[in-house]
Design a protein around this motif. Structure first.
Motif, mmCIF file in Angstrom:
data_model
loop_
_atom_site.group_PDB
_atom_site.id
_atom_site.type_symbol
_atom_site.label_atom_id
_atom_site.label_comp_id
_atom_site.label_asym_id
_atom_site.label_seq_id
_atom_site.Cartn_x
_atom_site.Cartn_y
_atom_site.Cartn_z
ATOM 1 N N PHE A 54 34.600 25.626 32.391
ATOM 2 C CA PHE A 54 34.875 24.832 33.594
ATOM 3 C C PHE A 54 33.928 23.651 33.631
ATOM 4 O O PHE A 54 32.921 23.600 32.900
ATOM 5 N N VAL A 55 34.265 22.681 34.488
ATOM 6 C CA VAL A 55 33.426 21.499 34.682
ATOM 7 C C VAL A 55 33.210 21.290 36.175
ATOM 8 O O VAL A 55 34.026 21.702 37.012
ATOM 9 N N ILE A 56 32.101 20.640 36.490
ATOM 10 C CA ILE A 56 31.773 20.311 37.875
ATOM 11 C C ILE A 56 31.491 18.813 37.945
ATOM 12 O O ILE A 56 30.660 18.299 37.181
ATOM 13 N N ASP A 57 32.210 18.120 38.834
ATOM 14 C CA ASP A 57 32.010 16.674 38.935
ATOM 15 C C ASP A 57 30.792 16.358 39.798
ATOM 16 O O ASP A 57 30.198 17.273 40.405
ATOM 17 N N SER A 111 32.694 19.413 42.946
ATOM 18 C CA SER A 111 33.998 20.066 42.821
ATOM 19 C C SER A 111 34.136 20.691 41.440
ATOM 20 O O SER A 111 33.764 20.082 40.431
ATOM 21 N N LEU A 112 34.678 21.908 41.412
ATOM 22 C CA LEU A 112 34.799 22.663 40.172
ATOM 23 C C LEU A 112 36.241 22.655 39.684
ATOM 24 O O LEU A 112 37.176 22.830 40.468
ATOM 25 N N PHE A 113 36.408 22.464 38.364
ATOM 26 C CA PHE A 113 37.730 22.457 37.743
ATOM 27 C C PHE A 113 37.700 23.378 36.525
ATOM 28 O O PHE A 113 36.813 23.281 35.674
ATOM 29 N N TRP A 114 38.695 24.270 36.451
ATOM 30 C CA TRP A 114 38.766 25.233 35.348
ATOM 31 C C TRP A 114 39.625 24.683 34.226
ATOM 32 O O TRP A 114 40.621 23.983 34.457
#
Length: 646
Positions: free
Chosen positions: A571-574, A578-581
């Motif tokens: 996952f990434v966090i901007d 905000s977290l995106f899988w």
């Protein structure tokens, strides 16, 4: 010459109300304000401003029956959410607020209406009685935005749902007293009518709830008929109670809903989902329709006195009511402040006022027509003021729930624990659930919050603390459990936050073994990333690492460096948090300054991937086993004796 407003046919008017309601709900979702605010503005714009919606002409004699039945359905849906166990801490406060607290509120409002607006004492008393109601039509949408803690939320929900029928009964008693003053009856008759209304409403509601509960418990209704049957029964029971004793219908459906919600072995989840959707439609339509009936000429006749009444209700009567109702309770001072501030009026107040105003005009009270614009002044004032200020006030007082950005995780195995530690390092709340005690014990040794049991149990429904939780991860080694978890929580959390791992069955050539896509949710990390693969990598020493992408080190660069290393982006966090899988359904394009979390095999640890890459340890700083057992209250062998593993 002033142009006449456009005349719309009934079909177009109904369609316009539906489209306007949808637009208001969507706008409220986007700007995170209660939809009631935009629905009122929309109704006023389409009604008195543009003249495009004329409810009295559109519905004719069916207007008030439509409003009454809609309010009954909304109240029933709200009462289905009322669990008696919620009253353990708040019961006395709720009881006080709907009894002598309501009398305090009504008395202060009556005095304000009489002296500030100049309405006679009988009509002022009737208005004061009606204005004790708040109601789920305004409370529930407001709570969805304000998000106060569980104690405040449950108190306001219980008060709003219970006070609606009781407030209507209170208004009936005052109306009968006014009728007695006019020679149409006596105090004895008024008291008898009041008692009959309570008895009829309570008995019919309890009997209807019990009998319908038996139908659901013994599955005497096919599943596809349950929602339709519920709607038909609620309408029928409401009509029956109204015919037996006028104004007892709201109490009847409320008692019926509470009975069903607390009846053993009766599952109402599917019915509640249907009712929530129906309630959304009814609330949107009702607020637009009732706001469209406002006559600005009558509002002007009230003068500044109406604003004075609003100020008294917002700043005096409500706070005094809450103060006396919560004496000696478990509520903190800050919680009492928010309770004292939140008390908007809604559909029931508008509908009951309009109904009694019409009856009073027929009895010869010429000033009765002023009650309707006065009610809408209070409704619009409380809704606007509290919609704009309640959330900031809750945050300032520290009584708001944290943002629901955490994750409920199915499984507490090594894979789930590693991902949970990574999420926690990024300041995301996690809650792991497992039926294997060894997994739970290991998670608690790492200081991870856990739930020992299955998420599919009634115990989980009653006791699982989901405060701050806004998503679901199916990380169990049992693929079927992951999919069952997806099916349970797909309506509770946003679709993009309900995810589960792929399984070997997903690639089965035989379609009979493959789980349907509609039951799978988002597939974590990719179609070929199974639990077995992740568990194998972690067992061989793989670690979850975080990498900060930069202008000189893009995601493509990371992929190139790890092309042959079997590293898996998770996952990434901007920069906004905000977290995106990474999923099989969508491709991510992380940007500069985004933080990338990935599972990196041990063989690649010696490679210099990036100066900003660091391991997210899942087992560092672990305490001594004995100390951890004491700290986390882990049970002894005797405590675990008799426990069963799945």
């Amino acid at each position: 010459m002033e142009e006449a407003p456009p005349v719309l046919n009934p079909l177009t008017t109904f369609a316009l109300i539906g489209v306007a309601g949808l637009a208001c709900q969507w706008l409220a979702w986007r700007v995170r304000l209660p939809a009631i605010l935009f629905l009122l503005i929309s109704g006023i714009t389409l009604g008195p401003v543009l003249g495009m919606v004329q409810p009295d002409e559109l519905f004719g004699d069916l207007l008030f029956p439509f409003i009454s039945l809609s309010v009954a359905i909304i109240l029933f849906e709200g009462s289905l959410t009322l669990q008696l166990r919620q009253l353990q801490d708040i019961g006395p406060v709720v009881r006080n607020m709907v009894s002598y607290g309501a009398l305090i509120n009504a008395t202060l409002t009556t005095v304000a209406v009489h002296y500030l607006v100049g309405i006679s004492w009988p009509l002022a008393a009737l208005f004061g009685a009606i204005m004790v109601v708040t109601g789920p039509t305004v409370i529930v949408p407001l709570l969805r935005t304000v998000k106060p803690n569980a104690r405040i939320t449950n108190t306001l929900r219980w008060e709003g749902i219970v006070i609606d029928p009781l407030g209507a009964l209170f208004a009936v008693l005052v109306f009968e007293w006014i009728s007695a003053q006019q020679g149409h009856g006596s105090w004895v008759e008024a008291t008898v009518i009041f008692a009959e209304t309570i008895v009829v409403g309570s008995l019919v509601g309890a009997v209807a709830g019990y009998l319908f509960g038996l139908l659901l418990r013994h599955r005497w209704l096919p599943e596809y008929l349950q929602n339709f049957a519920t709607l038909a029964v609620v309408a029928g029971v409401f009509a029956l109670a109204e015919n037996l004793r006028h104004e007892s219908g709201l109490l009847t459906v409320t008692v019926m809903g509470i009975w069903l919600a607390n009846m053993r072995d009766v599952h109402t989840e599917d019915i509640l989902d249907f009712k929530e959707n129906l309630t959304l439609l009814l609330v949107s339509s009702l607020f637009i329709v009732l706001a469209a009936r406002i006559d600005f000429a009558d509002v002007k006749l009230l003068g500044w006195g109406s604003l004075g009444v609003l100020a008294v209700m917002q700043l005096l009567s409500r706070p005094i009511k809450v103060f006396f109702s919560s004496l000696g309770s478990v509520f903190t001072f800050k919680e009492k402040l928010l309770l004292a501030w939140v008390g908007p009026r809604g559909i029931v107040a508008a509908a009951v006022t309009a109904l009694f105003a019409l009856k009073l005009e027929q009895m010869g009270y010429e000033e009765a027509y002023l009650l309707v614009p006065l009610a809408f002044t209070v409704i619009m004032g409380t809704v606007v003021i509290q919609s704009m200020t309640a959330r900031p006030l809750a945050l300032a007082l520290g009584v708001a729930e944290p943002d629901a950005r955490g994750y409920l995780i199915m499984g507490a195995n090594p894979v789930a624990r590693a991902i949970a530690v990574a999420l926690r390092s990024a300041d995301y709340r996690v809650l792991l659930s497992d039926t294997y005690w060894d997994n739970i014990a290991s998670a608690r040794m790492q200081d991870l919050p856990t739930f020992y049991g299955t998420l599919l149990s009634d115990h989980a429904d009653k006791h699982l603390d989901l405060v701050g939780i806004g998503g679901f991860l199916g990380l169990s080694h049992h693929a079927e459990r992951n999919h069952l978890g997806v099916m349970k929580y797909r309506n509770e959390f946003p679709q993009q936050k309900v995810l589960s791992l792929a399984s070997s069955q997903d690639h089965a050539p035989n379609g009979k073994r493959k789980i349907s896509d509609k039951h799978r949710g988002q597939t974590l990390f990719g179609e070929d990333i199974t639990f077995s693969k992740l568990a194998s990598l972690i067992a061989k020493g793989a670690k979850i690492k975080s990498t900060t992408l930069t202008d000189s080190f893009h995601f493509a660069d990371w992929q190139q460096h790890h092309h042959n290393a079997n590293s898996i982006p998770l996952f990434v966090i901007d920069p906004k948090g905000s977290l995106f899988w990474f999923t099989a359904q969508a491709e991510l394009a992380p940007q500069s300054q985004w933080q990338l979390f990935s599972l990196v095999p041990s063989a690649s640890e010696s490679k210099n991937v990036s100066d900003s890459t660091q391991a997210v340890s899942s087992d560092s700083h672990l305490p001594n086993k004995d100390d951890a057992s004491k700290k986390h209250n882990l049970p002894t062998d005797d405590d675990r004796r008799g426990e069963k593993r799945d």
